[in-house]
Design a protein around this motif. Structure first.
Motif, PDB file in Angstrom:
ATOM      1  N   PHE A 185       0.842  -1.198   0.000  1.00  0.00           N
ATOM      2  CA  PHE A 185       0.000   0.000   0.000  1.00  0.00           C
ATOM      3  C   PHE A 185       0.878   1.250   0.000  1.00  0.00           C
ATOM      4  O   PHE A 185       1.688   1.436   0.903  1.00  0.00           O
ATOM      5  CB  PHE A 185      -0.930  -0.002   1.222  1.00  0.00           C
ATOM      6  N   ARG A 234       9.400   0.034  -5.364  1.00  0.00           N
ATOM      7  CA  ARG A 234      10.639  -0.405  -4.697  1.00  0.00           C
ATOM      8  C   ARG A 234      10.394  -1.671  -3.858  1.00  0.00           C
ATOM      9  O   ARG A 234      11.185  -2.628  -3.924  1.00  0.00           O
ATOM     10  CB  ARG A 234      11.124   0.743  -3.792  1.00  0.00           C
ATOM     11  N   LEU A 235       9.272  -1.676  -3.103  1.00  0.00           N
ATOM     12  CA  LEU A 235       8.985  -2.821  -2.231  1.00  0.00           C
ATOM     13  C   LEU A 235       8.147  -3.882  -2.947  1.00  0.00           C
ATOM     14  O   LEU A 235       8.288  -5.070  -2.681  1.00  0.00           O
ATOM     15  CB  LEU A 235       8.252  -2.336  -0.979  1.00  0.00           C
ATOM     16  N   VAL A 255      -0.410  -0.401  -4.817  1.00  0.00           N
ATOM     17  CA  VAL A 255      -1.452   0.627  -4.916  1.00  0.00           C
ATOM     18  C   VAL A 255      -0.838   1.977  -4.597  1.00  0.00           C
ATOM     19  O   VAL A 255      -0.085   2.095  -3.623  1.00  0.00           O
ATOM     20  CB  VAL A 255      -2.582   0.326  -3.898  1.00  0.00           C
ATOM     21  N   ASP A 256      -1.158   2.967  -5.386  1.00  0.00           N
ATOM     22  CA  ASP A 256      -0.664   4.311  -5.074  1.00  0.00           C
ATOM     23  C   ASP A 256      -1.680   5.338  -5.543  1.00  0.00           C
ATOM     24  O   ASP A 256      -2.464   5.094  -6.459  1.00  0.00           O
ATOM     25  CB  ASP A 256       0.685   4.571  -5.745  1.00  0.00           C
ATOM     26  N   ALA A 295      -0.777   8.321  -6.757  1.00  0.00           N
ATOM     27  CA  ALA A 295      -0.187   9.214  -7.765  1.00  0.00           C
ATOM     28  C   ALA A 295      -0.045   8.536  -9.120  1.00  0.00           C
ATOM     29  O   ALA A 295       0.588   7.473  -9.230  1.00  0.00           O
ATOM     30  CB  ALA A 295       1.172   9.705  -7.281  1.00  0.00           C
ATOM     31  N   MET A 315       3.544   7.901 -10.216  1.00  0.00           N
ATOM     32  CA  MET A 315       4.203   6.768  -9.538  1.00  0.00           C
ATOM     33  C   MET A 315       3.784   5.446 -10.191  1.00  0.00           C
ATOM     34  O   MET A 315       4.612   4.588 -10.470  1.00  0.00           O
ATOM     35  CB  MET A 315       3.821   6.727  -8.051  1.00  0.00           C
ATOM     36  N   SER A 357       4.927   0.976   4.056  1.00  0.00           N
ATOM     37  CA  SER A 357       6.077   1.622   4.683  1.00  0.00           C
ATOM     38  C   SER A 357       6.247   3.029   4.120  1.00  0.00           C
ATOM     39  O   SER A 357       6.205   3.224   2.899  1.00  0.00           O
ATOM     40  CB  SER A 357       7.316   0.774   4.380  1.00  0.00           C
ATOM     41  N   LEU A 358       6.432   4.017   4.995  1.00  0.00           N
ATOM     42  CA  LEU A 358       6.673   5.417   4.617  1.00  0.00           C
ATOM     43  C   LEU A 358       5.503   6.025   3.843  1.00  0.00           C
ATOM     44  O   LEU A 358       5.707   6.845   2.963  1.00  0.00           O
ATOM     45  CB  LEU A 358       7.963   5.550   3.777  1.00  0.00           C
ATOM     46  N   VAL A 359       4.292   5.603   4.153  1.00  0.00           N
ATOM     47  CA  VAL A 359       3.118   6.056   3.390  1.00  0.00           C
ATOM     48  C   VAL A 359       2.106   6.765   4.302  1.00  0.00           C
ATOM     49  O   VAL A 359       1.727   7.913   4.048  1.00  0.00           O
ATOM     50  CB  VAL A 359       2.429   4.866   2.683  1.00  0.00           C
ATOM     51  N   HIS A 375       2.170  10.415   5.402  1.00  0.00           N
ATOM     52  CA  HIS A 375       2.002  11.529   4.468  1.00  0.00           C
ATOM     53  C   HIS A 375       0.554  11.952   4.303  1.00  0.00           C
ATOM     54  O   HIS A 375       0.207  12.630   3.351  1.00  0.00           O
ATOM     55  CB  HIS A 375       2.556  11.156   3.091  1.00  0.00           C
ATOM     56  N   MET A 376      -0.321  11.487   5.195  1.00  0.00           N
ATOM     57  CA  MET A 376      -1.733  11.884   5.053  1.00  0.00           C
ATOM     58  C   MET A 376      -2.274  12.292   6.423  1.00  0.00           C
ATOM     59  O   MET A 376      -1.642  12.047   7.458  1.00  0.00           O
ATOM     60  CB  MET A 376      -2.549  10.743   4.449  1.00  0.00           C
ATOM     61  N   TYR A 394      -7.557   4.112   6.327  1.00  0.00           N
ATOM     62  CA  TYR A 394      -6.855   3.126   5.493  1.00  0.00           C
ATOM     63  C   TYR A 394      -6.434   1.898   6.311  1.00  0.00           C
ATOM     64  O   TYR A 394      -6.462   0.784   5.806  1.00  0.00           O
ATOM     65  CB  TYR A 394      -5.630   3.747   4.827  1.00  0.00           C
ATOM     66  N   LEU A 398       1.706  14.523  -7.868  1.00  0.00           N
ATOM     67  CA  LEU A 398       2.971  14.857  -7.221  1.00  0.00           C
ATOM     68  C   LEU A 398       3.678  15.906  -8.063  1.00  0.00           C
ATOM     69  O   LEU A 398       3.846  15.731  -9.264  1.00  0.00           O
ATOM     70  CB  LEU A 398       3.860  13.615  -7.103  1.00  0.00           C
ATOM     71  N   LEU A 438       2.441  16.909  -2.717  1.00  0.00           N
ATOM     72  CA  LEU A 438       1.240  16.266  -3.233  1.00  0.00           C
ATOM     73  C   LEU A 438       0.163  17.342  -3.334  1.00  0.00           C
ATOM     74  O   LEU A 438      -0.296  17.866  -2.323  1.00  0.00           O
ATOM     75  CB  LEU A 438       0.817  15.169  -2.260  1.00  0.00           C
TER      76      LEU A 438
END
Ligand SMILES: C[S@@+](CC[C@H](N)C(=O)[O-])C[C@H]1O[C@@H](n2cnc3c(N)ncnc32)[C@H](O)[C@@H]1O
Length: 380
Positions: free
Chosen positions: A30, A36-37, A51-52, A54, A57, A95-97, A100-101, A109, A173, A236
């Motif tokens: 997610f 990358r992952l 899933v993204d 953007a 991306m 991870s690292l998501v 940002h919200m 989520y 983005l 964003l």
């Protein structure tokens, strides 16, 4: 990509050490970014989904996908995961998501991630749990006793895309190279609450140059930026309608740089409203020829001694709050951008319990500037 392989291998090793079995059927990444992952997960699972939010991306992830028959990337702009049915995944990683919200959206989520987790599956997600508003603020506020002098508020901003298109409401983005063209170093701040922090910001203008939407995304400086130094920043933004996107720097609680003479960057956006025919607008330059909306030079730079006196008498904050009722020229607080937000550990624990899931482990690491980041292992 190599860092993704190492991260996924470590997570699966830690999961095994916790004696939690992971069926190797289907994995969800997610907030996959460029994959990358997701690509690393493909080494361990029969099928992987990334899933993204953007478009850029997802497009990049599809371009560099090394497992096209076993990997699918999905653009998802809904605040839920209704594109997947309940119990679809045997492993979910994020991870690292979620940082940002807005925390409310992150919690929404997390509920969805639990919903789409299979009965025998494992969810691992990471989110900052503390550090922005306590330790790091105390640390950064001492670095920000005063706003920077007016001569420091000069930026040269180059947007990395010539023109763009988005659907109304779509998040995009925006990447730009920002040069410090001022006279002193802009200090960085990891906190989204630190006063006077310097951030890249965007707003939306009509083709006539009037403000359509005053505030949108934010991206704080990840490191100090000395005069003539450059940095690439990404925020964003949310496209509101057929408009011009304007990018500028802001010291929060002070003003947009353009209010003291710096030139913002502008970018045409062809925004498609539902049902509209896709007719691309071709614009040859990065800077649409619109008249600049007049921004008043801030009071503090016009009347520095009076401002100093009001601050010493502790009246400045009160005056600003009163003024805020009438007029807002700079947004304070958390944004939808790449700022970091946190969800306290007890909130995540309650949420997991509410969803009838089981928290199997939670591990906290301390990042730079005292930010606490926690990784949760959840089963149903
Ligand atoms: C810092 S990147 C991390 C990418 C990837 N997880 C990694 O570690 O390489 C954050 C990603 O989260 C995505 N993102 C932000 N909000 C999202 C949302 N509501 N739904 C899905 N992805 C989101 C961004 O578009 C971006 O690609």
């Amino acid at each position: 990509m190599a860092t993704g392989v190492e991260e996924v291998d470590n997570i699966l090793r830690e999961t095994a050490e916790l004696r939690i079995a992971v069926p190797p059927r289907r994995a969800l990444d997610f907030g996959c970014g460029v994959g990358r992952l997701t690509q690393a997960l493909c080494r361990h699972f029969d099928h992987c989904d990334g899933v993204d939010v953007a478009t850029s991306m997802i497009a990049a992830a599809r371009r560099i996908d090394a497992y096209p028959d076993r990997c699918s990337y999905h653009l998802n702009r809904s605040p839920d995961l209704r594109l997947f049915s309940e119990g679809s995944f045997s492993f979910i990683y994020s991870s690292l998501v979620l940082q940002h919200m807005h925390p409310d959206l992150a919690c929404r989520y997390i509920r969805e991630l639990i919903r789409v987790l299979a009965g025998d599956g494992v969810l691992v997600f990471q989110i900052p749990t503390a550090g922005h508003s306590s330790a790091s603020d105390a640390q950064t506020s001492s670095c920000y006793p005063h706003p920077l002098p007016e001569s420091a508020l000069r930026a040269t901003i180059a947007v990395s895309m010539a023109a763009s298109r988005a659907s109304a409401g779509e998040q995009v983005l925006i990447t730009a190279t920002v040069e410090n063209s001022g006279t002193c170093t802009w200090p960085s701040s990891p906190s989204c609450n630190a006063r006077y922090r310097i951030q890249m910001a965007n707003r939306w203008l009509t083709p006539q140059g009037c403000v359509y939407q005053q505030d949108d995304g934010r991206c704080p400086l990840p490191r100090d930026l000395a005069p003539s130094d450059r940095i690439e920043l990404t925020l964003l933004a949310t496209a509101p309608g057929a408009q011009i996107l304007e990018l500028d720097m802001v010291p929060e609680d002070v003003c947009w740089f353009q209010a003291v003479g710096s030139t913002p960057a502008r970018l045409w956006f062809d925004v498609l409203t539902p049902g509209s025919v896709s007719t691309p607008i071709i614009h040859p330059t990065h800077t649409p020829p619109v008249p600049r909306p007049i921004m008043r030079r801030p009071f503090r730079y016009r009347w520095p001694r009076t401002t100093d006196l009001l601050e010493r008498l502790r009246l400045w904050g009160c005056l600003r709050s009163v003024r805020g009722w009438f007029r807002r020229d700079v947004r304070a607080g958390v944004s939808v951008s790449m700022d970091m937000c946190e969800v306290p550990r007890c909130t995540s624990e309650n949420l997991i319990r509410d969803c009838h899931a089981e928290l199997r482990a939670a591990r906290t690491e301390i990042w730079d500037a005292g930010i606490h980041s926690t990784r949760y292992w959840v089963t149903k």
